[in-house]
Design an enzyme around this catalytic site. Structure first.
Site, mmCIF file in Angstrom:
data_model
loop_
_atom_site.group_PDB
_atom_site.id
_atom_site.type_symbol
_atom_site.label_atom_id
_atom_site.label_comp_id
_atom_site.label_asym_id
_atom_site.label_seq_id
_atom_site.Cartn_x
_atom_site.Cartn_y
_atom_site.Cartn_z
ATOM 1 N N TRP A 1 0.824 -1.218 0.000
ATOM 2 C CA TRP A 1 0.000 0.000 0.000
ATOM 3 C C TRP A 1 0.851 1.257 0.000
ATOM 4 O O TRP A 1 0.533 2.238 -0.672
ATOM 5 C CB TRP A 1 -0.995 -0.006 1.162
ATOM 6 C CG TRP A 1 -2.005 -1.101 0.997
ATOM 7 C CD1 TRP A 1 -2.204 -2.172 1.824
ATOM 8 C CD2 TRP A 1 -2.950 -1.256 -0.080
ATOM 9 N NE1 TRP A 1 -3.202 -2.976 1.324
ATOM 10 C CE2 TRP A 1 -3.669 -2.444 0.172
ATOM 11 C CE3 TRP A 1 -3.248 -0.511 -1.227
ATOM 12 C CZ2 TRP A 1 -4.677 -2.906 -0.687
ATOM 13 C CZ3 TRP A 1 -4.251 -0.975 -2.085
ATOM 14 C CH2 TRP A 1 -4.948 -2.148 -1.810
ATOM 15 N N ASP B 1 -1.782 6.514 6.447
ATOM 16 C CA ASP B 1 -2.790 5.603 5.929
ATOM 17 C C ASP B 1 -3.091 4.639 7.073
ATOM 18 O O ASP B 1 -2.286 3.779 7.399
ATOM 19 C CB ASP B 1 -2.238 4.855 4.711
ATOM 20 C CG ASP B 1 -3.234 3.828 4.157
ATOM 21 O OD1 ASP B 1 -4.301 3.634 4.773
ATOM 22 O OD2 ASP B 1 -2.921 3.217 3.110
ATOM 23 N N LYS C 1 -12.489 -1.928 6.598
ATOM 24 C CA LYS C 1 -11.732 -2.831 7.463
ATOM 25 C C LYS C 1 -12.191 -2.751 8.918
ATOM 26 O O LYS C 1 -12.507 -3.757 9.504
ATOM 27 C CB LYS C 1 -10.243 -2.550 7.352
ATOM 28 C CG LYS C 1 -9.650 -3.232 6.125
ATOM 29 C CD LYS C 1 -8.914 -2.339 5.206
ATOM 30 C CE LYS C 1 -8.646 -3.055 3.887
ATOM 31 N NZ LYS C 1 -7.719 -2.295 3.054
#
Ligand SMILES: *Cc1c(COP(=O)(O)O)cnc(C)c1O
Length: 359
Positions: A100, A172, A196
């Protein structure tokens, strides 16, 4: 059969939240309508979005000088929005700790006019540890330092946020927002895709310090300032996702908030790590001090045996244990809503599998 969903995202939601949503599905607060059918300008929806923000502020103790935005486009759009809004002709710094963050780096570079420097990376050991970041490494004139607090795929997490001086930290936090006790004031900006630990896909939460909102950018939908000025209602927001997020925030507050869930999350992770470390068959590749409590990869070291394990587990109701395609093996994602019983049951199943292999 009880189903335990170990998915990395979209992930398991609290059963209580789903039951509540079900009970309000056809008639939300005597409106005769579902939340999905409400105007985003109606007073009923206004109350939903305002309560969602209020509850999130309570949970994370978000200071007054931070704005909360409910946006779309996933965490992935933030890879672009962050440099677009914050770089302001300054250098940007990135910590590379997995798939990511690599994507975040690539998105910043693709803007063309943004200078991107990778200040630390764990690429050389396949992202199996969190690199150390020293304040002296950080150019104090940089716009921000970007890091991924929890690496959903690699299975590592920052145990504490590095001191980078006065440069804002952009995080993030997609896979461990509300599952850690980080301090919001240690960050300039936090973003997280909801799917999530917050709610359904389609919603992205951004928490941004007011002074970083900037002077506005050329593209309205990508402009933090404009989104903030419009209370996330510049256009139609993902109304139902925001509603479910509100229910999840209320559920978490009723459980005692972040500190209470963190205790449970740590217990769940400790149980599984102990089982893996004790096992002669399964192992976890991550340096111990960098381990994530949220996403736990493990494998037998034999792809065929991993495949058999995943298949046998699925038949017993342990769903979505297959590891990310870039890592292989298995991965158990133990988000806030994942029940401890599921971890205990998985460990029992792993033992049985190991015994059957030895026979
Ligand atoms: C899942 C994930 C993403 C991607 O999120 P999208 O909402 O699908 O764009 C980005 N970063 C991290 C850390 C993630 O776990």
């Amino acid at each position: 059969m009880t189903v335990y969903n170990f998915s990395a995202g979209p992930a398991v939601l609290p059963k209580e939240v789903l039951v509540k949503a079900q009970s309000e599905m056809l008639d939300y607060q005597q409106s005769g309508m579902s939340v999905m059918e409400l105007s985003h300008r109606s007073s009923l929806f206004e109350e939903i979005i305002q309560t969602a923000e209020k509850k999130l502020r309570e949970l994370m103790e978000i200071p007054e000088n931070y704005r909360v935005l409910f946006l779309q486009g996933g965490a992935s759009l933030q890879f672009t929005m962050v440099p677009l809004n914050l770089a302001q002709e300054k250098k940007t710094l990135y910590v590379e700790t997995g798939v990511w963050s690599k994507k975040a780096i690539a998105a910043a570079r693709s803007l063309g006019n943004v200078e991107v420097e990778v200040v630390a990376s764990s690429k050389d050991d396949q992202f199996r540890h969190i690199p150390e970041i020293k304040k002296e490494q950080i150019d104090q004139s940089a716009a921000y330092v970007h890091l991924t607090t929890n690496n959903t795929i690699a299975g590592t997490a920052f145990q504490k946020i590095p001191d980078v001086g006065d440069v804002p930290v952009v995080a993030d936090m997609s896979s461990n927002i509300l599952a850690n006790d980080y301090n919001v004031k240690d960050f300039g900006l936090i973003y997280a895709g909801a799917q999530k630990n917050i709610g359904p896909a389609g919603l992205t939460v951004v928490i941004v310090r007011e002074d970083l909102l900037g002077d506005g950018v050329f593209a309205p939908m990508l402009d933090y300032k404009l989104q903030a000025e419009n209370g996330s209602l510049y256009n139609t927001p993902p109304t139902y996702s925001i509603y479910i997020a509100k229910l999840v925030f209320e559920w978490l507050l009723a459980k005692g908030g972040v500190s209470a869930i963190l205790k449970e999350d740590k217990e769940k992770a400790a149980l599984l790590y102990e089982a893996i470390d004790r096992s002669a068959l399964f192992s976890n590749p991550i340096e111990k001090t960098s381990r994530s409590i949220t996403n736990i990869p493990f494998s037998t070291g034999n792809a065929e045996l991993d495949r058999r394990f995943i298949q046998a587990a699925e038949a017993q109701g342990f769903i979505n244990l297959k590891g990310h395609r870039s890592v292989g093996g298995m991965r158990a994602s133990l988000y806030n809503a994942f029940p401890k019983e599921g971890v205990i049951a998985l460990i029992e199943f792993m033992k049985e599998f190991e015994t059957s292999c030895a026979d």
